[in-house]
Structure formats: structure tokens, C-alpha cells
Design a protein around this motif. Structure first.
Motif, PDB file in Angstrom:
ATOM      1  N   ARG A  25      -0.967  -7.073  -4.220  1.00 48.77           N
ATOM      2  CA  ARG A  25      -0.495  -6.926  -2.846  1.00 48.77           C
ATOM      3  C   ARG A  25       1.038  -6.931  -2.881  1.00 48.77           C
ATOM      4  O   ARG A  25       1.679  -7.973  -2.846  1.00 48.77           O
ATOM      5  CB  ARG A  25      -1.050  -8.038  -1.962  1.00 48.77           C
ATOM      6  N   LEU A  26       1.600  -5.732  -2.999  1.00 56.74           N
ATOM      7  CA  LEU A  26       3.043  -5.572  -3.189  1.00 56.74           C
ATOM      8  C   LEU A  26       3.847  -5.868  -1.930  1.00 56.74           C
ATOM      9  O   LEU A  26       4.955  -6.397  -2.016  1.00 56.74           O
ATOM     10  CB  LEU A  26       3.341  -4.155  -3.678  1.00 56.74           C
ATOM     11  N   LEU A  27       3.333  -5.484  -0.784  1.00 60.10           N
ATOM     12  CA  LEU A  27       3.924  -5.818   0.515  1.00 60.10           C
ATOM     13  C   LEU A  27       2.854  -6.494   1.340  1.00 60.10           C
ATOM     14  O   LEU A  27       1.720  -6.003   1.394  1.00 60.10           O
ATOM     15  CB  LEU A  27       4.377  -4.568   1.271  1.00 60.10           C
ATOM     16  N   THR A  28       3.188  -7.588   2.002  1.00 59.02           N
ATOM     17  CA  THR A  28       2.231  -8.304   2.840  1.00 59.02           C
ATOM     18  C   THR A  28       2.875  -8.614   4.196  1.00 59.02           C
ATOM     19  O   THR A  28       4.045  -8.296   4.433  1.00 59.02           O
ATOM     20  CB  THR A  28       1.764  -9.604   2.166  1.00 59.02           C
ATOM     21  N   GLU A  29       2.102  -9.246   5.029  1.00 56.29           N
ATOM     22  CA  GLU A  29       2.561  -9.589   6.368  1.00 56.29           C
ATOM     23  C   GLU A  29       3.906 -10.317   6.362  1.00 56.29           C
ATOM     24  O   GLU A  29       4.794 -10.037   7.175  1.00 56.29           O
ATOM     25  CB  GLU A  29       1.495 -10.444   7.043  1.00 56.29           C
ATOM     26  N   LYS A  30       4.078 -11.233   5.410  1.00 55.01           N
ATOM     27  CA  LYS A  30       5.308 -12.042   5.375  1.00 55.01           C
ATOM     28  C   LYS A  30       6.561 -11.210   5.114  1.00 55.01           C
ATOM     29  O   LYS A  30       7.666 -11.646   5.424  1.00 55.01           O
ATOM     30  CB  LYS A  30       5.189 -13.166   4.351  1.00 55.01           C
ATOM     31  N   ASP A  31       6.400  -9.996   4.589  1.00 55.11           N
ATOM     32  CA  ASP A  31       7.553  -9.134   4.326  1.00 55.11           C
ATOM     33  C   ASP A  31       8.089  -8.469   5.595  1.00 55.11           C
ATOM     34  O   ASP A  31       9.186  -7.905   5.579  1.00 55.11           O
ATOM     35  CB  ASP A  31       7.210  -8.074   3.283  1.00 55.11           C
ATOM     36  N   GLY A  32       7.311  -8.511   6.689  1.00 56.11           N
ATOM     37  CA  GLY A  32       7.793  -8.028   7.971  1.00 56.11           C
ATOM     38  C   GLY A  32       7.921  -6.523   8.121  1.00 56.11           C
ATOM     39  O   GLY A  32       8.624  -6.056   9.014  1.00 56.11           O
ATOM     40  N   MET A  33       7.227  -5.767   7.294  1.00 53.66           N
ATOM     41  CA  MET A  33       7.325  -4.305   7.370  1.00 53.66           C
ATOM     42  C   MET A  33       6.291  -3.688   8.325  1.00 53.66           C
ATOM     43  O   MET A  33       6.360  -2.502   8.627  1.00 53.66           O
ATOM     44  CB  MET A  33       7.154  -3.704   5.968  1.00 53.66           C
ATOM     45  N   GLY A  34       5.295  -4.465   8.738  1.00 51.95           N
ATOM     46  CA  GLY A  34       4.293  -3.942   9.662  1.00 51.95           C
ATOM     47  C   GLY A  34       3.110  -3.276   8.989  1.00 51.95           C
ATOM     48  O   GLY A  34       2.230  -2.752   9.667  1.00 51.95           O
ATOM     49  N   PHE A  35       3.065  -3.276   7.665  1.00 56.28           N
ATOM     50  CA  PHE A  35       1.950  -2.717   6.905  1.00 56.28           C
ATOM     51  C   PHE A  35       1.914  -3.383   5.539  1.00 56.28           C
ATOM     52  O   PHE A  35       2.865  -4.045   5.135  1.00 56.28           O
ATOM     53  CB  PHE A  35       2.060  -1.194   6.773  1.00 56.28           C
ATOM     54  N   THR A  36       0.804  -3.195   4.837  1.00 58.77           N
ATOM     55  CA  THR A  36       0.649  -3.711   3.476  1.00 58.77           C
ATOM     56  C   THR A  36       0.542  -2.537   2.510  1.00 58.77           C
ATOM     57  O   THR A  36      -0.090  -1.524   2.820  1.00 58.77           O
ATOM     58  CB  THR A  36      -0.605  -4.601   3.371  1.00 58.77           C
ATOM     59  N   VAL A  37       1.133  -2.696   1.328  1.00 58.42           N
ATOM     60  CA  VAL A  37       0.988  -1.749   0.222  1.00 58.42           C
ATOM     61  C   VAL A  37       0.387  -2.499  -0.953  1.00 58.42           C
ATOM     62  O   VAL A  37       0.882  -3.563  -1.333  1.00 58.42           O
ATOM     63  CB  VAL A  37       2.339  -1.128  -0.195  1.00 58.42           C
ATOM     64  N   CYS A  38      -0.687  -1.934  -1.504  1.00 60.35           N
ATOM     65  CA  CYS A  38      -1.369  -2.534  -2.661  1.00 60.35           C
ATOM     66  C   CYS A  38      -1.501  -1.514  -3.782  1.00 60.35           C
ATOM     67  O   CYS A  38      -1.704  -0.325  -3.530  1.00 60.35           O
ATOM     68  CB  CYS A  38      -2.783  -2.984  -2.290  1.00 60.35           C
ATOM     69  N   HIS A  39      -1.417  -1.994  -4.996  1.00 62.19           N
ATOM     70  CA  HIS A  39      -1.809  -1.226  -6.183  1.00 62.19           C
ATOM     71  C   HIS A  39      -3.225  -1.706  -6.496  1.00 62.19           C
ATOM     72  O   HIS A  39      -3.426  -2.867  -6.861  1.00 62.19           O
ATOM     73  CB  HIS A  39      -0.862  -1.531  -7.348  1.00 62.19           C
ATOM     74  N   THR A  40      -4.198  -0.821  -6.302  1.00 56.40           N
ATOM     75  CA  THR A  40      -5.605  -1.202  -6.377  1.00 56.40           C
ATOM     76  C   THR A  40      -6.280  -0.543  -7.565  1.00 56.40           C
ATOM     77  O   THR A  40      -6.160   0.669  -7.761  1.00 56.40           O
ATOM     78  CB  THR A  40      -6.340  -0.785  -5.082  1.00 56.40           C
ATOM     79  N   VAL A  41      -7.006  -1.339  -8.339  1.00 58.97           N
ATOM     80  CA  VAL A  41      -7.815  -0.836  -9.445  1.00 58.97           C
ATOM     81  C   VAL A  41      -9.281  -1.049  -9.079  1.00 58.97           C
ATOM     82  O   VAL A  41      -9.689  -2.162  -8.745  1.00 58.97           O
ATOM     83  CB  VAL A  41      -7.495  -1.567 -10.763  1.00 58.97           C
TER      84      VAL A  41
END
Length: 128
Positions: A25-41
Motif C-alpha cells: 500500500r504505497l499511498l494510503t488515507e494518511k497521505d492525504g491524496m484522496g486515493f490509494t495506490v497499491c502494487h498488487t501481486v
């Protein structure tokens, strides 16, 4: 501005074993960007019934192969350069390839907290 790597995430609670693979979970709620980015396998040979009731998700394939199946039985092969979009909180099956993992960049809106875990034993599909 900040930079975060997969290896940075692996040292935190935001590196998640989700039952049929892993998620950074590269970006999460706490980062304040309004979306999440994940590298998923998604591991080869796996099948998961998923249903994100509270999030929209788009997944862009960067490596490997697999498939996604909607609840009407339509099966869509996923290969590098393909994106699948769950724009209606769609319940779906996600499968890794026969012999190769499926590698995705997954975007969630609204963002994940980052520590959510799947329960793949649910008959109605795992989600959060």
C-alpha cells in the motif's frame, strides 16, 4: 513531495499478505491524496471472490497475466497494458495466471487505511 519505494513499505504494516498474493500500500488515507495506490501481486493459480462495497477500484496490469470474471460469467484476460475498472462496486473473481503471477497497480477511491485484510472464506466475497 515525497518518494516511497516497495522496500520502504515492506518494513511497515502497509505490506499486506491478502490471501492470494501481496499488496504494497504505497499511498494510503494518511497521505492525504484522496486515493490509494497499491502494487498488487496475484499469485499464479489462485482465484479470489472479491467485492469492494466501500471503494471503487481500477487495476492496471504491469506484468504477468491473469483474468477477471464478472458475476454474469464474462471472463476478461488481463495482460500488461490492460486496465480493468470496478466502477459499480462490482463483485468479481480475480485469478492469477496458470503459471505466472499477475502484477497490478491498483487504485482505490476513497483511500484505504492501508491495514485492511481480506477474508477469502466469505461466500459473498471478501472486501472492505
Amino acid at each position: 513531495m515525497f518518494v516511497r519505494s516497495l522496500s520502504d513499505v515492506e518494513k511497515t504494516q502497509f505490506f499486506v499478505e491478502w490471501g492470494a498474493g501481496t499488496s504494497h500500500r504505497l499511498l494510503t488515507e494518511k497521505d492525504g491524496m484522496g486515493f490509494t495506490v497499491c502494487h498488487t501481486v496475484v499469485r499464479a493459480g489462485t482465484e479470489s471472490l472479491l467485492h469492494y462495497r466501500n471503494h471503487l477500484e481500477a487495476c492496471y496490469c504491469i506484468a504477468g497475466e491473469g483474468e477477471v470474471e464478472d458475476m454474469d460469467g464474462n471472463v476478461y484476460p488481463i495482460r500488461p497494458g490492460d486496465i480493468y475498472v470496478l466502477d459499480q462496486n462490482d463483485r468479481h473473481y480475480l485469478r492469477g495466471g496458470k503459471d505466472t503471477d499477475l502484477i497490478l497497480v491498483s487504485i482505490f477511491n476513497p483511500p484505504l487505511k492501508g491495514i485492511e485484510r481480506h477474508d477469502l472464506t466469505k461466500q459473498t466475497g471478501s472486501g472492505y
